[in-house]
Design a protein around this motif. Structure first.
Motif, PDB file in Angstrom:
ATOM      1  N   VAL A  47       0.841  -1.204   0.000  1.00  0.00           N
ATOM      2  CA  VAL A  47       0.000   0.000   0.000  1.00  0.00           C
ATOM      3  C   VAL A  47       0.870   1.246   0.000  1.00  0.00           C
ATOM      4  CG1 VAL A  47      -1.607   1.373   1.391  1.00  0.00           C
ATOM      5  CG2 VAL A  47      -1.989  -1.090   1.099  1.00  0.00           C
ATOM      6  N   LEU A  48       1.886   1.247   0.868  1.00  0.00           N
ATOM      7  CA  LEU A  48       2.756   2.421   0.981  1.00  0.00           C
ATOM      8  C   LEU A  48       3.496   2.710  -0.315  1.00  0.00           C
ATOM      9  CD1 LEU A  48       4.225   1.867   4.563  1.00  0.00           C
ATOM     10  CD2 LEU A  48       2.454   3.492   3.871  1.00  0.00           C
ATOM     11  N   ASP A  49       3.751   1.681  -1.104  1.00  0.00           N
ATOM     12  CA  ASP A  49       4.424   1.882  -2.385  1.00  0.00           C
ATOM     13  C   ASP A  49       3.623   2.807  -3.290  1.00  0.00           C
ATOM     14  OD1 ASP A  49       6.608   1.080  -4.297  1.00  0.00           O
ATOM     15  OD2 ASP A  49       4.867   0.387  -5.442  1.00  0.00           O
ATOM     16  N   PHE A  50       2.316   2.859  -3.072  1.00  0.00           N
ATOM     17  CA  PHE A  50       1.461   3.746  -3.871  1.00  0.00           C
ATOM     18  C   PHE A  50       1.184   5.075  -3.186  1.00  0.00           C
ATOM     19  CE2 PHE A  50       0.405  -0.348  -5.821  1.00  0.00           C
ATOM     20  CZ  PHE A  50       0.458  -0.004  -7.171  1.00  0.00           C
ATOM     21  N   VAL A  51       1.059   5.083  -1.869  1.00  0.00           N
ATOM     22  CA  VAL A  51       0.610   6.298  -1.181  1.00  0.00           C
ATOM     23  C   VAL A  51       1.739   7.060  -0.498  1.00  0.00           C
ATOM     24  CG1 VAL A  51      -1.669   5.272  -0.814  1.00  0.00           C
ATOM     25  CG2 VAL A  51       0.053   5.120   0.997  1.00  0.00           C
ATOM     26  N   GLY A  52       2.904   6.439  -0.336  1.00  0.00           N
ATOM     27  CA  GLY A  52       4.020   7.105   0.328  1.00  0.00           C
ATOM     28  C   GLY A  52       4.751   8.062  -0.603  1.00  0.00           C
ATOM     29  N   SER A  53       5.490   8.994  -0.005  1.00  0.00           N
ATOM     30  CA  SER A  53       6.302   9.916  -0.798  1.00  0.00           C
ATOM     31  C   SER A  53       7.653   9.276  -1.091  1.00  0.00           C
ATOM     32  CB  SER A  53       6.517  11.220  -0.033  1.00  0.00           C
ATOM     33  OG  SER A  53       7.320  10.984   1.116  1.00  0.00           O
TER      34      SER A  53
END
Length: 322
Positions: free
Chosen positions: A213-219
């Motif tokens: 998920v973080l791969d898409f929403v993280g900076s």
């Protein structure tokens, strides 16, 4: 709360493990040593050593033996990262150039092999057959996972079962083994050891799904690499897998990835297709389900300080932002 604060009671042991990691990757060849230290100095959450240390407290805690297990498992994890970066053609990891990028694929592969070999050399000094059996079986599974990941690159026909099996082999397995080997090394009760393994498995599944998920929403600053790198490299993770269920989104996403000579703006459009598909919410819900299973397993373990620490770390994993 930061992860470092959760580790506060383990600060001394982790400092010792960090020194042992640096000592263990020393090599006679300058390229091997420099490349190994380059990866080590990039840092990391050291989650696997922490789980070894805490699980070891459910038995007769022997610091030297537990430390060897913790160091070995972190080295195996490091070796897998080096190999992953070659497979994924990754230029950055944790904001630093990968070994593959700074040197080349050959140096990266031999560095990964060297680190892995040093891990096995270290843990071979522990005379516990069950420990070696559990570890060797896990390594076989991890290798199968690596081969399958290569085969599944740019495969838009993956299903949820395939994805979850990949997550197990990629991440959950080594975290589960960290919990089990810590308990085996300390001679903990067999049932407790099995429960710790299950706890680690569920936590590992939650951890990797959250990573996806973080791969898409993280900076990029948080991730240490550009957002959406997995999908751009052909690695179809759960948020994208969910988005591909819609025929319109599927057509647009796959068209872009078949011909990747597009602008950053067009790539942003592809990411938006995933972000607005409901896949992020679906993935987070599944991650939470695994986390709750992990906490349920913890409930059945003896009440002690190590158990409370595992609760705190599991909570961090479920709510982390990077």
């Amino acid at each position: 709360m930061k992860l470092t604060e959760l580790y506060r009671d383990l600060r001394s042991e982790l400092s010792s493990i960090e020194k042992e990691l640096e000592h263990t990757v020393q090599a006679d060849h300058p390229d091997l040593q420099e490349a190994s230290l380059h990866l080590l100095k990039a840092g990391g959450k050291r989650i696997r050593p922490v789980f070894v240390l805490l699980s070891g407290q459910f038995g007769q805690y022997e610091p030297d033996r537990i430390k060897k297990v913790a160091v070995a498992l972190e080295l195996i994890h490091m070796a897998s990262l080096v190999h992953d970066d070659v497979i994924d053609e990754s230029e950055l990891r944790r904001g630093r150039k990968t070994i593959k990028s700074k040197w080349d694929n050959r140096v990266a592969m031999y560095t990964g092999d060297y680190i892995f070999s040093r891990a096995l050399e270290l843990i071979s000094t522990i005379e516990k057959p069950e420990l070696h059996k559990v570890l060797s079986e896990a390594i076989v599974e991890m290798c199968l996972g690596e081969i399958e990941q290569i085969r599944e690159l740019f495969d838009w026909n993956l299903n949820l079962r395939h994805y979850l099996r990949r997550v197990k082999r990629k991440t959950a397995l080594l975290i589960a083994v960290s919990c089990r080997l810590g308990s085996i090394a300390s001679g903990a009760d067999g049932q407790i050891s099995k429960k710790l393994y299950l706890f680690g498995y569920y936590v590992g599944m939650s951890y990797q799904i959250t990573d996806d998920v973080l791969d898409f929403v993280g900076s990029e600053k948080q991730l240490g690499k550009p957002a959406g790198s997995d999908l751009r490299n052909g690695n179809v993770t759960l948020p994208a897998l969910y988005a591909l269920r819609d025929e319109g989104r599927r057509k647009d996403i796959t068209a872009y990835l078949r011909d990747r000579n597009h602008s950053d703006r067009e790539w942003r459009d592809v990411l938006d297709l995933v972000l607005h598909s409901g896949g992020i919410e679906f993935s987070r819900q599944l991650s939470t389900r695994y986390l709750n299973k992990a906490l349920n397993v913890l409930d059945s373990l003896p009440d002690m300080k190590a158990k409370r620490s595992l609760y705190e770390i599991a909570g961090y994993i479920g709510n982390r932002k990077f």
